[in-house]
Write a protein that holds these residues in place. Structure first.
Motif, mmCIF file in Angstrom:
data_model
loop_
_atom_site.group_PDB
_atom_site.id
_atom_site.type_symbol
_atom_site.label_atom_id
_atom_site.label_comp_id
_atom_site.label_asym_id
_atom_site.label_seq_id
_atom_site.Cartn_x
_atom_site.Cartn_y
_atom_site.Cartn_z
ATOM 1 N N GLY A 88 0.793 -1.222 0.000
ATOM 2 C CA GLY A 88 0.000 0.000 0.000
ATOM 3 C C GLY A 88 0.823 1.269 0.000
ATOM 4 N N TRP A 89 0.142 2.370 0.389
ATOM 5 C CA TRP A 89 0.714 3.704 0.285
ATOM 6 C C TRP A 89 0.657 4.433 1.619
ATOM 7 N N ARG A 90 1.564 5.357 1.781
ATOM 8 C CA ARG A 90 1.636 6.180 2.988
ATOM 9 C C ARG A 90 1.626 7.642 2.559
ATOM 10 N N ASP A 91 0.636 8.383 3.037
ATOM 11 C CA ASP A 91 0.508 9.803 2.710
ATOM 12 C C ASP A 91 1.366 10.601 3.689
ATOM 13 N N ASN A 92 2.502 11.035 3.239
ATOM 14 C CA ASN A 92 3.425 11.776 4.101
ATOM 15 C C ASN A 92 2.942 13.186 4.417
ATOM 16 N N GLU A 93 2.069 13.730 3.586
ATOM 17 C CA GLU A 93 1.534 15.058 3.860
ATOM 18 C C GLU A 93 0.757 15.048 5.181
ATOM 19 N N LYS A 94 -0.053 14.030 5.387
ATOM 20 C CA LYS A 94 -0.839 13.914 6.620
ATOM 21 C C LYS A 94 0.052 13.762 7.842
ATOM 22 N N LEU A 95 1.214 13.136 7.657
ATOM 23 C CA LEU A 95 2.135 12.887 8.773
ATOM 24 C C LEU A 95 3.183 13.990 8.922
ATOM 25 N N LYS A 96 3.110 14.992 8.047
ATOM 26 C CA LYS A 96 4.070 16.103 8.050
ATOM 27 C C LYS A 96 5.507 15.590 7.887
ATOM 28 N N GLU A 97 5.656 14.614 6.997
ATOM 29 C CA GLU A 97 6.969 14.035 6.694
ATOM 30 C C GLU A 97 7.217 14.151 5.203
ATOM 31 N N LYS A 98 8.384 13.672 4.770
ATOM 32 C CA LYS A 98 8.776 13.781 3.360
ATOM 33 C C LYS A 98 9.166 12.394 2.844
ATOM 34 N N VAL A 99 8.684 12.047 1.656
ATOM 35 C CA VAL A 99 9.072 10.786 1.031
ATOM 36 C C VAL A 99 10.584 10.810 0.798
ATOM 37 N N SER A 100 11.246 9.708 1.070
ATOM 38 C CA SER A 100 12.705 9.659 0.916
ATOM 39 C C SER A 100 13.089 9.372 -0.537
ATOM 40 N N PRO A 101 14.249 9.852 -0.957
ATOM 41 C CA PRO A 101 14.737 9.516 -2.300
ATOM 42 C C PRO A 101 14.885 8.003 -2.486
ATOM 43 N N GLU A 102 15.260 7.307 -1.419
ATOM 44 C CA GLU A 102 15.416 5.849 -1.490
ATOM 45 C C GLU A 102 14.078 5.160 -1.750
ATOM 46 N N ASN A 103 13.017 5.661 -1.112
ATOM 47 C CA ASN A 103 11.696 5.077 -1.334
ATOM 48 C C ASN A 103 11.204 5.379 -2.744
ATOM 49 N N LEU A 104 11.462 6.574 -3.223
ATOM 50 C CA LEU A 104 11.071 6.910 -4.593
ATOM 51 C C LEU A 104 11.790 6.010 -5.590
ATOM 52 N N TYR A 105 13.059 5.749 -5.332
ATOM 53 C CA TYR A 105 13.842 4.861 -6.207
ATOM 54 C C TYR A 105 13.246 3.450 -6.204
ATOM 55 N N LYS A 106 12.922 2.945 -5.012
ATOM 56 C CA LYS A 106 12.330 1.606 -4.908
ATOM 57 C C LYS A 106 10.986 1.560 -5.637
ATOM 58 N N THR A 107 10.189 2.603 -5.496
ATOM 59 C CA THR A 107 8.900 2.683 -6.187
ATOM 60 C C THR A 107 9.090 2.614 -7.697
ATOM 61 N N ARG A 108 10.048 3.369 -8.186
ATOM 62 C CA ARG A 108 10.310 3.397 -9.640
ATOM 63 C C ARG A 108 10.832 2.057 -10.141
ATOM 64 N N MET A 109 11.708 1.429 -9.374
ATOM 65 C CA MET A 109 12.318 0.175 -9.819
ATOM 66 C C MET A 109 11.367 -1.014 -9.731
ATOM 67 N N LEU A 110 10.519 -1.054 -8.694
ATOM 68 C CA LEU A 110 9.685 -2.243 -8.472
ATOM 69 C C LEU A 110 8.232 -2.086 -8.923
ATOM 70 N N LEU A 111 7.762 -0.869 -9.025
ATOM 71 C CA LEU A 111 6.374 -0.679 -9.425
ATOM 72 C C LEU A 111 6.330 -0.142 -10.849
ATOM 73 N N ASP A 112 6.216 1.154 -10.990
ATOM 74 C CA ASP A 112 6.323 1.710 -12.343
ATOM 75 C C ASP A 112 6.608 3.189 -12.286
ATOM 76 N N TYR A 113 6.957 3.725 -13.416
ATOM 77 C CA TYR A 113 7.355 5.122 -13.503
ATOM 78 C C TYR A 113 6.193 6.048 -13.169
ATOM 79 N N GLY A 114 4.996 5.670 -13.559
ATOM 80 C CA GLY A 114 3.823 6.477 -13.238
ATOM 81 C C GLY A 114 3.619 6.602 -11.737
#
Length: 142
Positions: A88-114
Motif C-alpha cells: 500500500g501507500w503512505r501519505d506523508n503530507e498527513k504525517l508532516k513528513e517527506k518521502v525519501s529519495p530511497e523510497n522513490l527509487y524503490k517505487t520506480r524500480m519495483l512498481l512503475d514510472y507512473g
C-alpha cells in the motif's frame, strides 16, 4: 540452465536500440551458455541479442505481469531489500513528513514510472513488507 543466479540489464533507447556490450558479464554469460572460447569463432553478444530479438513474442499477454516481488529478487540495490511485497501507500503530507529519495527509487524500480511520478508529486511513500501474507495487489495511489 536455471541453476544459475545471473542477470544483466541493458538500456533500451528510442527505436529499441541497445548497446550489446555486457562488460564484465560477458564471460559469465558465455560460461552459462556452455560456450568454450574459440578464437576462430568468438561468441559475439550482437548475435546473442539478435537471436533473443527473433524469439520475442510479437504480442504481449496483458495477464502475464510480474509481481513487484519477482522484480525485487534481482534489485538488491533498493532500500530494505528484504521487504519485497507491496502493501500500500503512505501519505506523508498527513504525517508532516517527506518521502525519501530511497523510497522513490524503490517505487520506480519495483512498481512503475507512473507511480514514481505520483509519489514524488504528492509526497507519498510506497509501503513494503517481508511477509507475503500481507501483500496487496498493486494499484496507483490516489
Amino acid at each position: 540452465m536455471k541453476a544459475h543466479n545471473f542477470y544483466f540489464e541493458v538500456s533500451v533507447d528510442k527505436g529499441f536500440v541497445i548497446d550489446t556490450n555486457l562488460g564484465d558479464k560477458y564471460t559469465q554469460l558465455r560460461k552459462i551458455l556452455g560456450l568454450q572460447y574459440d578464437p576462430d569463432n568468438p561468441f559475439k553478444t550482437f548475435y546473442f541479442f539478435s537471436e533473443f530479438n527473433n524469439r520475442i513474442p510479437k504480442h504481449a499477454d496483458d495477464k502475464n505481469k510480474p509481481e513487484p516481488s519477482d522484480i525485487a529478487y534481482y534489485r538488491r540495490d533498493i532500500e530494505e531489500s528484504e521487504k519485497i511485497y507491496f502493501m500500500g501507500w503512505r501519505d506523508n503530507e498527513k504525517l508532516k513528513e517527506k518521502v525519501s529519495p530511497e523510497n522513490l527509487y524503490k517505487t520506480r524500480m519495483l512498481l512503475d514510472y507512473g507511480a514514481y511520478l505520483i509519489c514524488k508529486r504528492k509526497n507519498i511513500s510506497s509501503r513494503w513488507t517481508p511477509d507475503k501474507s500481507l501483500a496487496q495487489s498493486f494499484y496507483l495511489p490516489d
